[in-house]
Write a protein that holds these residues in place. Structure first.
Motif, PDB file in Angstrom:
ATOM      1  N   GLU A 126       0.780  -1.203   0.039  1.00 14.59           N
ATOM      2  CA  GLU A 126      -0.123   0.065   0.073  1.00 14.59           C
ATOM      3  C   GLU A 126       0.672   1.082   0.102  1.00 14.59           C
ATOM      4  N   SER A 127       1.923   1.189   0.887  1.00 15.14           N
ATOM      5  CA  SER A 127       2.908   2.402   0.968  1.00 15.14           C
ATOM      6  C   SER A 127       3.680   2.480  -0.556  1.00 15.14           C
ATOM      7  N   LEU A 128       3.976   1.460  -0.932  1.00 11.10           N
ATOM      8  CA  LEU A 128       4.935   1.404  -2.239  1.00 11.10           C
ATOM      9  C   LEU A 128       4.263   1.842  -3.542  1.00 11.10           C
ATOM     10  N   PHE A 129       3.124   1.233  -3.754  1.00 11.94           N
ATOM     11  CA  PHE A 129       2.511   1.070  -5.004  1.00 11.94           C
ATOM     12  C   PHE A 129       1.174   2.457  -4.836  1.00 11.94           C
ATOM     13  N   SER A 130       1.537   3.452  -4.238  1.00  5.90           N
ATOM     14  CA  SER A 130       0.605   4.546  -4.156  1.00  5.90           C
ATOM     15  C   SER A 130       1.065   5.545  -5.232  1.00  5.90           C
ATOM     16  N   PRO A 131      -0.002   6.209  -5.961  1.00  2.00           N
ATOM     17  CA  PRO A 131       0.470   7.147  -6.939  1.00  2.00           C
ATOM     18  C   PRO A 131       1.530   8.031  -6.709  1.00  2.00           C
ATOM     19  N   GLU A 132       1.621   8.491  -5.434  1.00  4.43           N
ATOM     20  CA  GLU A 132       2.742   9.584  -5.208  1.00  4.43           C
ATOM     21  C   GLU A 132       4.165   8.963  -5.399  1.00  4.43           C
ATOM     22  N   ILE A 133       4.171   7.602  -4.869  1.00  4.92           N
ATOM     23  CA  ILE A 133       5.562   6.790  -5.030  1.00  4.92           C
ATOM     24  C   ILE A 133       5.635   6.318  -6.475  1.00  4.92           C
ATOM     25  N   LEU A 134       4.644   5.915  -7.104  1.00  7.27           N
ATOM     26  CA  LEU A 134       4.965   5.467  -8.392  1.00  7.27           C
ATOM     27  C   LEU A 134       5.068   6.506  -9.631  1.00  7.27           C
ATOM     28  N   GLU A 135       4.661   7.547  -9.171  1.00  9.92           N
ATOM     29  CA  GLU A 135       4.981   8.754 -10.254  1.00  9.92           C
ATOM     30  C   GLU A 135       6.422   9.092 -10.146  1.00  9.92           C
ATOM     31  N   ALA A 136       7.167   8.968  -9.102  1.00 10.42           N
ATOM     32  CA  ALA A 136       8.597   9.328  -8.899  1.00 10.42           C
ATOM     33  C   ALA A 136       9.385   8.228  -8.995  1.00 10.42           C
ATOM     34  N   ASN A 137       9.240   7.174  -9.012  1.00  7.66           N
ATOM     35  CA  ASN A 137       9.956   5.848  -8.930  1.00  7.66           C
ATOM     36  C   ASN A 137       9.129   4.753  -9.594  1.00  7.66           C
ATOM     37  N   SER A 138       8.696   4.785 -10.632  1.00  9.42           N
ATOM     38  CA  SER A 138       7.827   3.822 -11.404  1.00  9.42           C
ATOM     39  C   SER A 138       8.731   2.720 -11.649  1.00  9.42           C
ATOM     40  N   LEU A 139      10.191   3.111 -12.323  1.00  8.22           N
ATOM     41  CA  LEU A 139      11.176   1.709 -12.677  1.00  8.22           C
ATOM     42  C   LEU A 139      11.387   0.911 -11.542  1.00  8.22           C
ATOM     43  N   ARG A 140      11.810   1.740 -10.161  1.00  7.30           N
ATOM     44  CA  ARG A 140      12.098   0.882  -9.004  1.00  7.30           C
ATOM     45  C   ARG A 140      10.947  -0.012  -8.594  1.00  7.30           C
ATOM     46  N   CYS A 141       9.815   0.580  -8.353  1.00  5.86           N
ATOM     47  CA  CYS A 141       8.665   0.076  -7.998  1.00  5.86           C
ATOM     48  C   CYS A 141       8.290  -1.268  -9.015  1.00  5.86           C
ATOM     49  N   PHE A 142       8.780  -1.231 -10.197  1.00  5.10           N
ATOM     50  CA  PHE A 142       8.573  -2.273 -11.199  1.00  5.10           C
ATOM     51  C   PHE A 142       9.338  -3.419 -10.668  1.00  5.10           C
ATOM     52  N   VAL A 143      10.786  -3.024 -10.309  1.00  5.79           N
ATOM     53  CA  VAL A 143      11.623  -4.031 -10.093  1.00  5.79           C
ATOM     54  C   VAL A 143      11.318  -4.773  -8.695  1.00  5.79           C
ATOM     55  N   ILE A 144      10.982  -4.003  -7.792  1.00  7.68           N
ATOM     56  CA  ILE A 144      10.395  -4.582  -6.549  1.00  7.68           C
ATOM     57  C   ILE A 144       9.096  -5.552  -6.703  1.00  7.68           C
TER      58      ILE A 144
END
Length: 321
Positions: A126-144
């Motif tokens: 929930e914390s990681l895949f929030s719009p705010e985090i995804l907008e700034a770190n989409s590639l890193r979120c994809f990796v995780i």
């Protein structure tokens, strides 16, 4: 057997409590003195583990103890274990881990899955895949998401990566995914860009909102009465309406927008190019278009963005776990 030549050290508080009843040893030999009760309540894995009959030092030479407590070696490093265990403990006893480091977060998610810590995995997601985090770190979120085999989160993060260039710049976490996963992401990105290009070859998607040129005279360089007011294109690439050519500035907008969307097929690309087009018209000498184009182009942008999102939504990320 007791660890007489023990190279390990104790973790920082609260994982050095003298009344703890078990020790978890990290892969880099840091010992966490923890309470079985807290871990059992958080994880059915640990509950089962602690309920198994434990061999004594007298009956087994493989048992390792330290300061009278059984030692359980784990494959996670101390940084990962510290963050994970803080999430297992009552919040009144520990300072909650912030999980700001993406590598640590990736490891914590893997460990949460491994040890059946469903609530911790949910909280982290929930914390990681929030719009705010995804907008700034989409590639890193994809990796995780890939590292943790989370199908839905992979697809969500991949959608956000469309804001990045087709070939992204290097980032540290890229080393954490496989070539298959990276290829799937790049292929998805390219397919989205290709799907959008169909909009410039067939303008039927405009017909409902703009059935004829009188619905948007500024597109074709005319006033509402039909008098020419802006230079029209002679290329005939964008014959938006029968027998009528697009205004030269509108042709330039379409060219640049669809070219940019080959690299970044997303709504943000449309927004940026619309604002550029509006500025171009305002800097011109057409009094009619400088008034009509800002509102007209933003309305047109809503229509174009709807079609872009519709086409992207039909493209699937070909990645299964």
């Amino acid at each position: 057997m007791s660890d007489s030549q023990d190279p390990s050290s104790y973790a920082s508080p609260p994982f050095d409590h003298e009344k703890a009843d078990v020790i978890l040893r990290s892969s880099n030999n840091v010992d966490f003195r923890v309470f079985k009760l807290f871990l059992s309540l958080a994880s059915p894995f640990f509950e089962t583990l602690f309920n198994l009959p434990q061999p004594s030092e007298e009956t087994s030479t493989d048992v390792v103890t330290k300061d009278g407590l059984p030692v359980i070696p784990l494959s996670e490093d101390s940084e990962t274990l510290d963050s994970l265990l803080r999430l297992c403990y009552p919040c009144t006893l520990v300072e909650i881990a912030t999980l700001e480091d993406f590598r640590v977060l990736a490891n914590v998610l893997e460990a949460a899955k491994k040890y059946s810590l469903a609530e911790i995995k949910r909280m982290a997601c929930e914390s990681l895949f929030s719009p705010e985090i995804l907008e700034a770190n989409s590639l890193r979120c994809f990796v995780i998401a890939c590292r943790s085999c989370m199908q839905d989160e992979c697809a969500l993060a991949a959608r956000y990566t469309l804001r990045e260039p087709l070939v992204p710049t290097w980032f540290e976490e890229i080393e954490l995914i496989t070539s298959t996963e990276l290829l799937a992401l790049l292929t998805y990105h390219r397919k989205c860009g290709t799907a959008i290009q169909t909009l410039k070859d067939d303008f039927s998607w405009m017909n409902t909102q703009y059935p004829q040129w009188t619905a948007a005279p500024w597109m074709v360089g005319k006033t509402p009465s039909g008098s020419p007011c802006c230079t029209r294109s002679s290329s005939r690439r964008y014959r938006l309406f029968p027998g009528t050519e697009a205004a030269q500035w509108f042709e330039a907008f379409m060219d640049s927008t669809f070219l940019d969307m080959q690299d970044k097929p997303c709504v943000e690309t449309v927004h940026r190019n619309i604002e550029k087009a509006v500025q171009t018209v305002r800097q011109g000498d057409c009094r009619h278009c400088s008034v009509a184009v800002p509102g007209g182009m933003r309305d047109f942008g809503v229509l174009l963005i709807d079609k872009v999102e519709e086409l992207i939504g039909k493209v699937e990320l070909d990645l299964k776990f």
